[in-house]
Write an enzyme that holds these catalytic residues in place. Structure first.
Site, PDB file in Angstrom:
ATOM      1  N   GLU A 127       0.852  -1.199   0.000  1.00 25.41           N
ATOM      2  CA  GLU A 127       0.000   0.000   0.000  1.00 25.41           C
ATOM      3  C   GLU A 127       0.882   1.241   0.000  1.00 25.41           C
ATOM      4  O   GLU A 127       2.045   1.173   0.405  1.00 25.41           O
ATOM      5  CB  GLU A 127      -0.882   0.001   1.257  1.00 25.41           C
ATOM      6  N   LYS A 129       2.845   4.539   1.020  1.00 18.02           N
ATOM      7  CA  LYS A 129       3.299   5.137   2.278  1.00 18.02           C
ATOM      8  C   LYS A 129       2.926   6.619   2.206  1.00 18.02           C
ATOM      9  O   LYS A 129       3.500   7.380   1.422  1.00 18.02           O
ATOM     10  CB  LYS A 129       4.806   4.967   2.442  1.00 18.02           C
ATOM     11  N   ASP A 131       2.587  10.465   3.036  1.00 20.43           N
ATOM     12  CA  ASP A 131       3.504  11.437   3.636  1.00 20.43           C
ATOM     13  C   ASP A 131       2.715  12.427   4.496  1.00 20.43           C
ATOM     14  O   ASP A 131       2.400  13.534   4.073  1.00 20.43           O
ATOM     15  CB  ASP A 131       4.257  12.168   2.521  1.00 20.43           C
ATOM     16  N   TYR A 238      -4.733   2.483   8.644  1.00 20.05           N
ATOM     17  CA  TYR A 238      -3.943   1.359   8.122  1.00 20.05           C
ATOM     18  C   TYR A 238      -3.346   0.455   9.200  1.00 20.05           C
ATOM     19  O   TYR A 238      -2.671  -0.510   8.888  1.00 20.05           O
ATOM     20  CB  TYR A 238      -2.849   1.852   7.175  1.00 20.05           C
ATOM     21  N   LYS A 327      11.127   2.565  -0.289  1.00 19.11           N
ATOM     22  CA  LYS A 327      11.118   4.002  -0.587  1.00 19.11           C
ATOM     23  C   LYS A 327      11.343   4.239  -2.077  1.00 19.11           C
ATOM     24  O   LYS A 327      12.080   3.486  -2.723  1.00 19.11           O
ATOM     25  CB  LYS A 327      12.215   4.724   0.218  1.00 19.11           C
ATOM     26  N   CYS A 421      28.500  41.763  -4.308  1.00 15.87           N
ATOM     27  CA  CYS A 421      27.104  41.399  -4.079  1.00 15.87           C
ATOM     28  C   CYS A 421      26.248  41.880  -5.249  1.00 15.87           C
ATOM     29  O   CYS A 421      26.282  43.064  -5.582  1.00 15.87           O
ATOM     30  CB  CYS A 421      26.634  42.028  -2.773  1.00 15.87           C
ATOM     31  N   CYS A 424      23.692  44.788  -3.877  1.00 15.92           N
ATOM     32  CA  CYS A 424      24.071  46.145  -3.453  1.00 15.92           C
ATOM     33  C   CYS A 424      25.453  46.579  -3.949  1.00 15.92           C
ATOM     34  O   CYS A 424      25.835  47.727  -3.756  1.00 15.92           O
ATOM     35  CB  CYS A 424      24.018  46.262  -1.933  1.00 15.92           C
ATOM     36  N   CYS A 444      28.108  38.956   1.430  1.00 17.70           N
ATOM     37  CA  CYS A 444      28.095  40.384   1.150  1.00 17.70           C
ATOM     38  C   CYS A 444      28.505  41.109   2.424  1.00 17.70           C
ATOM     39  O   CYS A 444      28.039  40.786   3.507  1.00 17.70           O
ATOM     40  CB  CYS A 444      26.687  40.785   0.733  1.00 17.70           C
ATOM     41  N   CYS A 450      22.702  46.734   2.185  1.00 16.24           N
ATOM     42  CA  CYS A 450      22.235  45.747   1.215  1.00 16.24           C
ATOM     43  C   CYS A 450      20.733  45.492   1.378  1.00 16.24           C
ATOM     44  O   CYS A 450      20.293  45.045   2.430  1.00 16.24           O
ATOM     45  CB  CYS A 450      23.000  44.447   1.404  1.00 16.24           C
TER      46      CYS A 450
HETATM   47  S1  IVH Z   1       2.403   0.999   9.083  1.00 15.05           S
HETATM   48  C1  IVH Z   1       3.889  -1.007  12.779  1.00 15.05           C
HETATM   49  N1  IVH Z   1       1.456   1.959   6.853  1.00 15.05           N
HETATM   50  O1  IVH Z   1       5.344   5.653   8.111  1.00 15.05           O
HETATM   51  C2  IVH Z   1       3.809  -0.310  11.484  1.00 15.05           C
HETATM   52  N2  IVH Z   1       2.861   3.342   8.141  1.00 15.05           N
HETATM   53  O2  IVH Z   1       8.092   4.925   9.013  1.00 15.05           O
HETATM   54  C3  IVH Z   1       3.215   1.011  11.600  1.00 15.05           C
HETATM   55  N3  IVH Z   1       3.158   5.586   7.221  1.00 15.05           N
HETATM   56  O3  IVH Z   1       5.068   6.354  11.512  1.00 15.05           O
HETATM   57  C4  IVH Z   1       3.258   1.794  10.382  1.00 15.05           C
HETATM   58  N4  IVH Z   1       1.873   5.318   5.467  1.00 15.05           N
HETATM   59  O4  IVH Z   1       3.500   7.587   9.946  1.00 15.05           O
HETATM   60  C5  IVH Z   1       2.226   2.192   7.918  1.00 15.05           C
HETATM   61  N5  IVH Z   1       0.493   2.712   4.884  1.00 15.05           N
HETATM   62  C6  IVH Z   1       1.245   2.926   5.947  1.00 15.05           C
HETATM   63  C7  IVH Z   1       1.887   4.161   6.145  1.00 15.05           C
HETATM   64  C8  IVH Z   1       2.691   4.325   7.252  1.00 15.05           C
HETATM   65  C9  IVH Z   1       2.644   6.157   6.134  1.00 15.05           C
HETATM   66  C10 IVH Z   1       4.077   6.260   8.148  1.00 15.05           C
HETATM   67  C11 IVH Z   1       3.650   6.232   9.569  1.00 15.05           C
HETATM   68  C12 IVH Z   1       4.784   5.651  10.347  1.00 15.05           C
HETATM   69  C13 IVH Z   1       5.909   5.770   9.385  1.00 15.05           C
HETATM   70  C14 IVH Z   1       6.900   4.673   9.632  1.00 15.05           C
END
Ligand code: IVH
Length: 700
Positions: A127, A129, A131, A238, A327, A421, A424, A444, A450
């Protein structure tokens, strides 16, 4: 802890290092502020403190996007704002892998740990990750009772009130749910909502957020939940923490499906994968969709689907053995450098920026990239007209990674970094440290004139420790500068006369009235007479903090004497240079900074102009007869007969130097009740320790 990057020039920091160091520094400064202002027990000298602040400002200048991030994370310390919540089950983080190969090793490790055949099937979920920032939501009897941030994983902040305003998060769950259920997931902001929020912020003159994650974090961590309510936050469920039996499902996938039934938003891209090729195919599919997804993601999370296997696999350190984050690599593209521009930061650092033919890098159009500093340009030999590889990783500023040499035009010439610079015209220098090593940053020297540094300099000029002009806050300076009312320090002193002749009076400006305008003019008049050391400090000469300003004022007695010596010290071997560095407390770096400042004609003119408005008070004659004259004194513990500031002023009047920490150079420690480690330090260095009463006896 001090970040390892602290010794590096700001220009050579990566955005990641800069962020770490910046957060570190801000926290350190906040701790010193607290010790100084509230506990009256500073642990560092003013000069060292100044250095920390200067470094902070330098990083801000180089990485302006950090300003809002830290203002939020440090300005809003958990203890001051939110109650703490201990997580009944710790909130863990994830280990990372960066390639398909490493993902394969992750699956192999799982098999080995479970004692499975090398080709035994292991079902995993994959799934995105997200941000954002993770949050734990505790439901009792199906009702939301507490919401907490991750914090350090053991203990987070109670953000219940704010979380109740997030529409994706149900207050009451649907259907039959476990009596106790902690649902965990990610609070995030969509990209379009983020853009609209920033537009609003900008229109209202408020700071903009660097990225959706910062915006989400800043919005959640508001004391006023009405502000959070006005911010478009969302949530994906999740994971989970404490949960009472019976569990709704025996699989990861089934658990998340159950969350959806309870009323949570769950990510539609979660998929069960039976083989490694399946897993990697889904990774690629998510990566392909990345740019068009409405929210930021930075990888794909793999989790063992079978919960009984998850339980057997358990944890290593702070992360589960049954999950990892794959990642995304930093995104790269090739394009052409059309120009190299120099930007001047608020503290005068010249930063080269490559202007690029616009190119899409990971879904974002990039037309500028940082080249960091002079040395980096030389090292990579980046030239105008070159084809270059540019990179974007996460939310950091795009960077030029390398030049594609095959595409270099035969007539191209090496880039020559300007020595003045561009804003200025003052000369721009690279400082050398005590060992003679050149700083990576070119700065500078026209601080007082400036425009790039003007607001910062004005702010410093009027600050409490400098000219101390009340009623002249940062907001007022910004506004006066924008409107052309006060562009240079000397303009402050002509403000009242110009106001009298102007149709648009200060008292009629927004935020001002008769009284506040009168008070400001009175505050300015009061500072037409000011102590020499305050004036020297107010000039904002590099490396010249409050303590150094006092040393210089005491030594030279007049600004003219200081200026003449600094100008005569232009030649490194001159007598004047020797005289300057012979002053106790003035090292070669400071001497160089003084020379750079006063030999810049723009600055000398600005000082001369200022002197037509202010009268400088020579320092009080310090008695060389005093028994503490020339000595270095440290005050520690609680003083009963005088405040810490009074003690400091008194000692300085008697010709002593006051320091915040005990070293072998300390001559005398004056200790009151509760003196701690400094007493031990004094003993270690064999420094004489006396009581407050002894002090009064000694100095009469
Ligand atoms: S599972 C025990 N699933 O990633 C596992 N984490 O580096 C708990 N995060 O602190 C995390 N999307 O903030 C999980 N689909 C996802 C995620 C996710 C983002 C973040 C989460 C966690 C960090 C871990």
């Amino acid at each position: 802890m001090t970040s390892p990057s602290r010794a590096m020039a700001v220009e050579s920091l990566t955005p990641f290092e800069a962020r770490l160091e910046y957060q570190d520094l801000a926290a350190e400064i906040a701790a010193h502020d607290l010790r100084y202002h509230q506990q009256d027990a500073p642990v560092i000298t003013d000069a060292d403190y100044d250095q920390l602040r200067l470094r902070l400002l330098a990083i801000e200048a180089g990485f302006p996007e950090l300003r809002s991030a830290v203002a939020l994370s440090v300005g809003a310390k958990p203890s001051e704002k939110f109650a703490k919540v201990r997580h009944s089950v710790p909130m863990l983080s994830l280990a990372n892998v960066f390639s398909g190969e490493e993902a394969g090793e992750f699956v192999d490790r799982i098999r080995r740990f479970l004692d499975l055949e090398p080709d035994a099937p292991v079902v995993l979920t994959a799934e995105p990750k997200i941000d954002g920032l993770s949050c734990s939501l505790r439901y009792e009897g199906g009702r939301l009772v507490v919401a907490a941030t991750r914090g350090d994983g053991e203990e987070g902040e109670d953000v219940t009130r704010n979380v109740r305003t997030i529409k994706d998060i149900p207050q009451v769950l649907t259907g039959s749910v476990p009596a106790i259920l902690e649902v965990r997931g990610e609070i995030y902001m969509r990209k379009d909502d983020f853009a609209a929020l920033n537009q609003r912020q900008e229109a209202e003159g408020k700071p903009v957020f660097a990225n959706p994650r910062n915006a989400a974090a800043g919005s959640l961590r508001q004391l006023d939940s009405a502000i959070t309510a006005a911010r478009p936050l969302r949530f994906f469920a999740y994971a989970w923490g404490e949960i009472s039996e019976p569990m709704p499902s025996a699989s990861q996938f089934g658990m998340v499906e159950a969350f959806a039934r309870y009323g949570f938003a769950t990510n539609p891209l979660m998929k069960r994968c039976g083989t490694l090729p399946d897993l990697l195919a889904h990774y690629s599919s998510i990566e392909t969709q990345r740019a068009s997804l409405p929210y930021d993601i930075d990888g794909v999370v793999y989790k063992v689907d079978d919960l009984s296997l998850q339980r057997r696999l358990g944890f290593i350190a702070r992360s589960p053995r049954w999950a990892t984050a794959h990642k995304f690599p930093a995104e790269q593209a090739t394009t052409t450098v059309t120009a190299i521009d120099i930007q001047v930061g608020r503290t005068g650092v010249l930063t080269p920026v490559a202007r690029l033919e616009p190119v899409t890098v990971g879904g974002v159009v990039v037309s500028n990239a940082t080249l960091h500093n002079e040395e980096e340009i030389a090292r990579k030999d980046v030239r105008i007209g070159d084809r270059v590889v540019v990179q974007r990783a996460g939310d950091v500023i795009p960077q030029v990674v390398s030049v594609v040499p095959e595409h270099r035009k035969p007539d191209s010439v090496a880039y020559e970094f300007p020595k003045t610079c561009p804003v200025c015209g003052s000369h721009a220098v690279r400082e050398a440290d005590a060992t003679g090593k050149e700083d990576k940053a070119r700065r500078c020297t026209g601080g007082l004139v400036c425009p790039a540094q003007a607001v910062e300099r004005l702010r410093h000029f009027v600050a409490r420790d400098a000219m101390d002009i009340e009623g002249f806050g940062e907001r007022q300076i910004e506004a006066f500068y924008q409107d052309g009312l006060v562009m240079r320090p000397q303009d402050i002193f002509t403000l009242e006369a110009r106001d009298a002749a102007s149709l648009k009076k200060l008292k009629n400006r927004e935020g001002w009235g008769e009284t506040s305008a009168r008070n400001l003019f009175a505050a300015i008049v009061a500072r037409r007479n000011v102590a020499l050391h305050r004036f020297i400090f107010a000039l904002g000469i590099r490396h010249v903090g409050e303590t150094t300003a006092k040393v210089l004022a005491r030594h030279f007695g007049t600004i003219e004497a200081l200026r003449d010596t600094a100008m005569a010290a232009n030649e490194p071997d001159s007598e004047a240079r020797k005289a300057l560095t012979a002053i106790d407390g003035i090292g070669p770096v400071m001497a160089e900074a003084l020379v750079d400042f006063f030999t810049e004609q723009h600055n000398s003119e600005a000082v001369a102009d200022l002197l037509t408005h202010v009268t400088l008070q020579p320092p009080e004659i310090v008695s060389s007869q005093s028994p503490v004259s020339g000595k270095t004194v440290v005050f520690t513990g609680a003083l009963e007969r005088m405040s810490r500031d009074e003690a400091k002023a008194m000692a300085e009047r008697l010709g002593a130097k006051v320091s915040g920490s005990v070293s072998k150079k300390t001559d005398l420690v004056v200790a009151g009740p509760g003196a701690g480690s400094k007493l031990a330090d004094a003993r270690k260095h064999g420094v004489e320790v006396i009581s407050e009463d002894d002090w009064f006896t000694l100095v009469g």
